[in-house]
Structures are given as C-alpha cells and as structure tokens.
Design an enzyme around this catalytic site. Structure first.
Site, PDB file in Angstrom:
ATOM      1  N   HIS A  17       0.841  -1.207   0.000  1.00 53.67           N
ATOM      2  CA  HIS A  17       0.000   0.000   0.000  1.00 53.67           C
ATOM      3  C   HIS A  17       0.876   1.257   0.000  1.00 53.67           C
ATOM      4  O   HIS A  17       0.613   2.212  -0.718  1.00 53.67           O
ATOM      5  CB  HIS A  17      -0.887   0.060   1.267  1.00 53.67           C
ATOM      6  CG  HIS A  17      -1.948  -0.985   1.350  1.00 53.67           C
ATOM      7  ND1 HIS A  17      -2.123  -1.775   2.462  1.00 53.67           N
ATOM      8  CD2 HIS A  17      -2.926  -1.349   0.489  1.00 53.67           C
ATOM      9  CE1 HIS A  17      -3.150  -2.590   2.265  1.00 53.67           C
ATOM     10  NE2 HIS A  17      -3.650  -2.350   1.081  1.00 53.67           N
ATOM     11  N   LYS A  41     -18.053  -5.773   7.330  1.00 56.98           N
ATOM     12  CA  LYS A  41     -16.788  -6.502   7.144  1.00 56.98           C
ATOM     13  C   LYS A  41     -16.072  -6.557   8.484  1.00 56.98           C
ATOM     14  O   LYS A  41     -15.851  -5.520   9.106  1.00 56.98           O
ATOM     15  CB  LYS A  41     -15.938  -5.742   6.120  1.00 56.98           C
ATOM     16  CG  LYS A  41     -15.021  -6.616   5.301  1.00 56.98           C
ATOM     17  CD  LYS A  41     -14.418  -5.813   4.164  1.00 56.98           C
ATOM     18  CE  LYS A  41     -13.264  -6.540   3.517  1.00 56.98           C
ATOM     19  NZ  LYS A  41     -12.636  -5.753   2.450  1.00 56.98           N
ATOM     20  N   ARG A  90      -1.875  -5.728  -8.105  1.00 59.05           N
ATOM     21  CA  ARG A  90      -0.698  -6.569  -7.877  1.00 59.05           C
ATOM     22  C   ARG A  90      -0.538  -7.627  -8.960  1.00 59.05           C
ATOM     23  O   ARG A  90       0.560  -7.973  -9.358  1.00 59.05           O
ATOM     24  CB  ARG A  90      -0.811  -7.290  -6.523  1.00 59.05           C
ATOM     25  CG  ARG A  90      -0.683  -6.385  -5.336  1.00 59.05           C
ATOM     26  CD  ARG A  90      -1.177  -7.063  -4.089  1.00 59.05           C
ATOM     27  NE  ARG A  90      -2.584  -7.422  -4.234  1.00 59.05           N
ATOM     28  CZ  ARG A  90      -3.357  -7.865  -3.271  1.00 59.05           C
ATOM     29  NH1 ARG A  90      -2.844  -8.079  -2.095  1.00 59.05           N
ATOM     30  NH2 ARG A  90      -4.632  -8.133  -3.486  1.00 59.05           N
ATOM     31  N   SER A 128      -2.945  -7.717   3.081  1.00 64.24           N
ATOM     32  CA  SER A 128      -3.229  -7.539   4.516  1.00 64.24           C
ATOM     33  C   SER A 128      -3.680  -8.858   5.124  1.00 64.24           C
ATOM     34  O   SER A 128      -3.306  -9.200   6.248  1.00 64.24           O
ATOM     35  CB  SER A 128      -4.334  -6.489   4.704  1.00 64.24           C
ATOM     36  OG  SER A 128      -3.920  -5.252   4.196  1.00 64.24           O
TER      37      SER A 128
HETATM   38  O1  PNS Z   1      -9.079  -2.500   0.439  1.00 64.08           O
HETATM   39  P1  PNS Z   1     -10.377  -2.963  -0.159  1.00 64.08           P
HETATM   40  O2  PNS Z   1     -11.183  -3.753   0.860  1.00 64.08           O
HETATM   41  O3  PNS Z   1     -10.188  -3.731  -1.448  1.00 64.08           O
HETATM   42  O4  PNS Z   1     -11.210  -1.628  -0.513  1.00 64.08           O
HETATM   43  C1  PNS Z   1     -12.480  -1.711  -1.110  1.00 64.08           C
HETATM   44  C2  PNS Z   1     -13.191  -0.337  -1.044  1.00 64.08           C
HETATM   45  C3  PNS Z   1     -13.233   0.148   0.370  1.00 64.08           C
HETATM   46  C4  PNS Z   1     -12.425   0.651  -1.906  1.00 64.08           C
HETATM   47  C5  PNS Z   1     -14.636  -0.526  -1.603  1.00 64.08           C
HETATM   48  O5  PNS Z   1     -15.269  -1.547  -0.913  1.00 64.08           O
HETATM   49  C6  PNS Z   1     -15.458   0.757  -1.522  1.00 64.08           C
HETATM   50  O6  PNS Z   1     -15.297   1.641  -2.328  1.00 64.08           O
HETATM   51  N1  PNS Z   1     -16.353   0.835  -0.507  1.00 64.08           N
HETATM   52  C7  PNS Z   1     -17.197   2.003  -0.311  1.00 64.08           C
HETATM   53  C8  PNS Z   1     -18.652   1.676  -0.669  1.00 64.08           C
HETATM   54  C9  PNS Z   1     -18.920   1.868  -2.149  1.00 64.08           C
HETATM   55  O7  PNS Z   1     -18.767   2.928  -2.703  1.00 64.08           O
HETATM   56  N2  PNS Z   1     -19.341   0.758  -2.817  1.00 64.08           N
HETATM   57  C10 PNS Z   1     -19.679   0.808  -4.238  1.00 64.08           C
HETATM   58  C11 PNS Z   1     -18.496   0.732  -5.144  1.00 64.08           C
HETATM   59  S1  PNS Z   1     -18.238  -0.881  -5.691  1.00 64.08           S
END
Ligand code: PNS
Length: 169
Positions: A17, A41, A90, A128
């Site tokens: 990250h 989550k 990645r 992670s």
């Molecule tokens: O590190 P991650 O868990 O892959 O991040 C995912 C994240 C937080 C970027 C994604 O779940 C997100 O954007 N969540 C906010 C809710 C949202 O906007 N959902 C709709 C878009 S798919």
C-alpha cells in the site's frame, strides 16, 4: 489543486500500500488516503486504529492526508474534490474485482477517473489478509509492513494468545 483519493480497508496498511501511495503522491498535488468504514466486514483493527497506523506510516509523505469515510466512495470523492481514485494492482487476479468496481463507480460518477498503479514487484504477493495470518501464527512480518504495524500486530496477537492460554477458573 489536483487531488486523488486512495481508498481501502487498510486492515492493516502494508508496504505494498505504501509503495502505491508514494507513487500516487508523486503524481498528484494531494492524495487523501481514506479508510472505508464498513460495519459488515469484520476487521482486525478499528477504523480509528487503522487511521492512526496510516498516519504514522505516511508522516514522511507531506502531501498525503489520512481520513476515513462511510457510505459511497463516489460521494466521498465528490465531497473532497478528488479527480481520481487510486487503486493498486498486484496481479491479474486483482483485475476482475477492480474492473467491476471502477465501472460501477464510473456509472455513478462519470467525472471520477480510476487510476491503477502497480507496486514494486517485491510487494506483489503481499496482502493484509496474509500478513495477519502470518502474524497470528507467530511468523515475522517485518519485511511486509511498517514498524508501527508490526508492533500493533504483535500486541494484538500476543494479547490474544495470552488470553486463550489463561487457565479457566
Ligand atoms: O481495500 P479494499 O477492501 O479492497 O477496498 C475496497 C473499497 C473500500 C475501496 C470498496 O469496498 C469501496 O469503495 N467501498 C465504499 C462503498 C462503495 O462505494 N461501494 C460501491 C463501489 S463498488
């Protein structure tokens, strides 16, 4: 100001990250790293703990701000005046989810661009989830995470081991 948003769970932040963030910080005037607060989550660290670990790990990057958000990413990006959303890629296996998410976000907010950055190859296998597993099982994670995260993982799993080993009364 040309501002980007780097959202994620960051549970916890890894060197991968950090590598992506440093690349983004060279491209944009300001990068906001935002921890997504997601009740559904189950995270190891609370949102506040993740923000604090991010703040400590990114204090050397002067144009990086750390915060958290709830709700839709596109709404938060709009509220911050961000022009792009940064995500790390990645491997090909990351692509399908990222592609879906980027297109969903684009349909919700056409003016927000998704920008994918690849971390240095030496970080391409770090996640992670795996870092937490290695730490939980007593392995060394110092090569994969910043020092403050390593300490937080030791504290968390050290405390947990002692708890489970405490004799029942
Ligand atoms: O590190 P991650 O868990 O892959 O991040 C995912 C994240 C937080 C970027 C994604 O779940 C997100 O954007 N969540 C906010 C809710 C949202 O906007 N959902 C709709 C878009 S798919």
């Amino acid at each position: 100001m040309l501002r980007a948003l780097y959202p994620g769970s960051f549970d916890p932040i890894t060197n991968g990250h950090l590598d992506v963030l440093a690349r983004a910080a060279r491209l944009f005037e300001e990068v906001i790293v935002a921890v997504a607060h997601n009740d559904s989550k189950q995270a190891l660290f609370t949102t506040q703990e993740r923000v604090k670990l991010l703040e400590e790990s990114t204090s050397h990057l002067k144009n990086v701000k750390v915060t958290s958000f709830e709700g839709l990413l596109v709404d938060f990006a709009r509220s911050q005046g961000a022009k792009a959303v940064i995500r790390g890629l990645r491997a090909v296996s990351d692509f399908e989810f990222e592609f879906q998410m980027a297109l969903m976000n684009r349909s919700l907010e056409p003016n927000l661009e998704a920008l994918f950055l690849m971390p240095c190859e030496e970080y391409s296998y770090i996640s992670s989830r795996m870092v937490k597993e290695v730490a939980r099982l007593g392995g060394t994670v110092s090569r994969f995470v910043p020092q403050c995260v390593e300490a937080a993982l030791h504290k968390r799993f050290g405390a947990r081991t002692q708890d489970t080993e405490r004799p029942q009364t």
